[in-house]
Design an enzyme around this catalytic site. Structure first.
Site, PDB file in Angstrom:
ATOM      1  N   ASP A  78      -9.768  -3.247  -5.540  1.00 53.42           N
ATOM      2  CA  ASP A  78      -9.548  -4.289  -4.525  1.00 53.42           C
ATOM      3  C   ASP A  78     -10.377  -4.034  -3.268  1.00 53.42           C
ATOM      4  OD1 ASP A  78      -8.257  -2.218  -3.209  1.00 53.42           O
ATOM      5  OD2 ASP A  78      -6.296  -3.180  -3.146  1.00 53.42           O
ATOM      6  N   SER A 121       0.826  -1.205   0.000  1.00 50.61           N
ATOM      7  CA  SER A 121       0.000   0.000   0.000  1.00 50.61           C
ATOM      8  C   SER A 121       0.864   1.261   0.000  1.00 50.61           C
ATOM      9  CB  SER A 121      -0.965  -0.056   1.196  1.00 50.61           C
ATOM     10  OG  SER A 121      -2.028   0.842   1.027  1.00 50.61           O
ATOM     11  N   HIS A 150      -7.761  -5.782  -0.579  1.00 47.62           N
ATOM     12  CA  HIS A 150      -6.549  -4.983  -0.395  1.00 47.62           C
ATOM     13  C   HIS A 150      -5.614  -5.562   0.661  1.00 47.62           C
ATOM     14  CE1 HIS A 150      -4.132  -1.330  -0.605  1.00 47.62           C
ATOM     15  NE2 HIS A 150      -4.190  -1.216   0.707  1.00 47.62           N
TER      16      HIS A 150
END
Length: 443
Positions: free
Chosen positions: A369, A205, A401
């Protein structure tokens, strides 16, 4: 069991029982994460690995001697360091006020720098180790990278030796985290010297942006010598639309004990949120991210967006950070870019006349996602042909995610890469896996 442990366990049980399975809140979706696979082989012929976590993705500690208190029940002074992120007690009714006052930053628009709240010291424990990113609390209830690290250990890696964590103060964008970037470079060189092999960097991320920024600051000759490659998981390469909602009305990610507007106070005070606003050069100029009865906000309207929120510091923070990684300069190392697709993901938030002190009433969805949209995550494809080093892109269909850090198909592909098999498939189908997992959770 001590009374503190009993309280922590009770809080955890409460969270698990009340948070809906569909909640996007990534932290508590990984309480009691799945176990890693059993050892398949042991090898000493794999590259050393450094993991850079995402936003909220490592522990932080604080020590306080505060001039004032937001509530008489808050501690004013402590002799020792205590958990700041994450301490489950902070979700108690009064505890959240104390926590926000301790963790929020104070931004100086003249110096364009952030400092801790008056009387608060903050540190990040465990740089170079993995415990701070494996579990986010000292009771080891909130897992993050634990399953991945254990899988690596089963492969033959050793915690704090050949696999190491690089936690950081995720409240700050990299322009205010120079010491961390220097330590990260030192860690790479230390591991290279120790194992006489180039180092592989892995980010999740927002951590991927930190890795990209770091690599863009290094000469190509340094990267050629010290870096084996870069694995990115679920990177919001084009920015994250969700940050607009976070700063506008707040986002408690499904935790019923904290209101969105309450948590917004802390979320507005971190410079990493404005940094992650959708990048101007990625999104169409006419795409509306937030719609209200009185205004619509695109990436051309950020100054007006912050002005309407009476949040001028937000505009200054964005000005400070907007060019850090928005050009998406190729990293200059071999890249394995992995991300989830095939899930409904908000790309526009629609509010009623109570904006910004209310939640969105409607959403516009696109592919992604469930947290970051595919348009943003797929921007790594632009590096194909822009650099001499190969760029491999794998889309995991049906992959949420957070699951990127512990899903067995991601870990299997990582193992393949670590073993030296660079080529990866363009798509891996995980939809049946998620159906089975959902059925198991609901049973």
């Amino acid at each position: 069991m001590s009374s503190a442990n009993i309280l922590t366990l009770a809080l955890t049980v409460t969270f698990v029982s009340v948070i809906p399975h569909s909640s996007a809140f990534w932290l508590f979706n990984v309480v009691f994460p799945p176990n890693a696979t059993q050892p398949l082989f042991r090898s000493n012929d794999t590259p050393p690995l450094i993991i850079v976590p995402g936003n909220l993705g490592n522990r932080m500690e604080a020590k306080i001697d505060k001039p004032t208190l937001v509530h008489w029940m808050c501690y004013k002074k402590t002799q020792d360091w205590f958990p700041l992120w994450i301490d489950l007690n902070m979700f108690m009714p009064i505890g959240v006020d104390c926590w926000i006052d301790n963790i929020k930053l104070v931004y100086n628009s003249s110096t364009r720098r952030s400092t801790n709240s008056p009387g608060v010291e903050v540190r990040v424990p465990g740089f170079g180790q993995t415990h701070s990113i494996e579990h986010l609390d000292t009771h080891r209830l909130a897992g993050y990278f634990h399953t991945m690290v254990q899988h690596l250990v089963n492969m033959g890696y050793a915690r704090n030796e050949t696999v190491r964590g690089a936690p950081y103060d995720w409240r700050l964008a990299p322009n205010e985290n120079e010491e961390y970037l220097s330590k990260l470079k030192g860690l790479v060189e230390e591991m290279y010297d120790q194992y006489q092999r180039p180092v592989l960097l892995l980010g999740h991320s927002m951590g991927c942006h930190y890795v990209l920024y770091f690599l863009n600051q290094q000469p190509q000759a340094w990267k050629d010598k010290f870096i084996k490659g870069f694995i990115s998981l679920g990177a919001p390469w084009g920015g994250a639309i969700k940050t607009l909602r976070v700063m506008a009305s707040g986002e408690n990610d499904g935790i019923p004990m904290i209101s969105n507007q309450k948590i917004r106070e802390e979320q507005r005070m971190v410079t990493s949120n404005p940094w992650m606003l959708p990048f101007v050069d990625v999104w169409p100029k006419d795409h509306v991210f937030i719609s209200t009865p009185n205004a619509s906000y695109t990436n051309q309207d950020y100054q007006q967006f912050f002005s309407d929120l009476d949040f001028e510091d937000g505009w200054n923070m964005w000005e400070d950070t907007k060019n850090l990684t928005s050009a998406l300069q190729a990293p200059g190392v071999e890249v394995w870019c992995m991300y989830g697709v095939g899930l409904l993901t908000p790309v526009s938030y629609i509010y009623d006349d109570k904006y910004p002190d209310s939640d969105p009433v409607e959403y516009v969805y696109d592919d992604g996602d469930n947290t970051v949209d595919t348009l943003s995550m797929s921007q790594c494809k632009r590096w194909i042909g822009q650099q001499e080093k190969p760029v491999h892109v794998t889309e995991f269909r049906g992959m949420p995610h957070l699951d990127m850090v512990f899903h067995h198909k991601v870990l299997a592909l990582m193992q393949q890469i670590l073993e030296g098999n660079s080529d990866t498939p363009e798509e891996i189908d995980c939809r049946n896996d998620n159906v089975q997992k959902s059925s198991h959770r609901d049973s």
